[in-house]
Design an enzyme around this catalytic site. Sequence first.
Site, PDB file in Angstrom:
ATOM      1  N   GLU A  77      77.760  75.848   3.711  1.00  0.00           N
ATOM      2  CA  GLU A  77      77.689  74.649   2.885  1.00  0.00           C
ATOM      3  C   GLU A  77      78.333  74.852   1.508  1.00  0.00           C
ATOM      4  OE1 GLU A  77      73.853  73.249   1.793  1.00  0.00           O
ATOM      5  OE2 GLU A  77      74.635  71.311   1.171  1.00  0.00           O
ATOM      6  N   ASP A  78      78.110  76.002   0.909  1.00  0.00           N
ATOM      7  CA  ASP A  78      78.474  76.187  -0.511  1.00  0.00           C
ATOM      8  C   ASP A  78      79.671  77.084  -0.787  1.00  0.00           C
ATOM      9  OD1 ASP A  78      76.382  74.580  -1.223  1.00  0.00           O
ATOM     10  OD2 ASP A  78      75.004  76.217  -1.710  1.00  0.00           O
TER      11      ASP A  78
END
Length: 352
Positions: free
Chosen positions: A97-98
């Site tokens: 996600e990051d």
Amino acid sequence: MSTVQPPPYEIDLEKEREEIIARYKGLLRSIRGDRTPEGARMIRKAFNISVEAHKEQRRKSGEPYIYHPIEVARICAAEIGLGATSVTAALLHDTVEDTDLTLEEVREMFGETVAVIVDGLTKISGVQFQTDSMQAENFRKVLLTLSQDVRVILIKLADRLHNMRTLDNMARDKQLKIASETLFLYAPLAHRLGLYNIKNQLEDLSLKYKEPDIYNEIETKLKKGEAVRKRFISRFTLPIKESLDKEGFTYEIKGRPKSIHSIYNKMLKKNVTFEEVYDVFAIRIIIDTKQELEKADCWRVYSFVTDYYQPSPDRLRDWISTPKANGYESLHTTVMSPGGRWVEVQIRSKRM
Ligand code: MN
């Protein structure tokens, strides 16, 4: 919860590197059960990949972001009792996600199981949450169906627990939003999965941010009463211990303090004072016995307890003959102490 902004002070990178290694070693020490060479290799690889992927990121506190996945992995191992696959997935849980890392890369390096778990965790953080209870129930269903592997939810709970423990650095409105979400969504999930300790921590931390004054007041009173509670419990359990010793049981007795949130809830619901709620004590007897003997042994312990103390007939809960839907097994009774105080006694085996 990440930021690329450096903190407003000089960073000693060498010292930080040492601290990251120290925390990683702490994680390794917290892993229980058999450690296979493949498991150890996989965890080591996940740690290296995650350190590299998050290296430019910092938490709101200014700390290196990698502290977060390491701590989530440690909670999974130490507080939930999960193994190498979950520890690996926890170390990687925010990478897809990051960071630039892709799910395909995770699959290539760590295989299908880890990839499925990381994918589930990535999808959950993409789902938006609304604060009414109808939505919360729907969201819980979404979570449970989204994750074919229960480890997705368990790691998510560890993630939430660590975020709650480090909520101090967030803005007030964020704190309130996250605390509400934790109370409506994640604490009930933890309960449903039988993670009562995690559930209590999530609820207490939520209350700490939602109602700081009430939380502090109850916490202070609990601390003050601790010595009295310990003395009462050691006196109450003395004759039970004598019986258990005489019959050759291996056991552990814990005087369980109620959670701050559950005290608060009772005060609200029954409109009573702290002192009235706190009057109810609870102890837990955990016996170490063979599985084929555990039911009979629990009832034997029950008879030791009721030899000394009068049980309240309508307060017997037998979840060893018929376990709760979530698998919870235990024998609960409430007895009267010589001083006229009700004491809840929970009896179970180590396996239960
Ligand atoms: Mn996270």
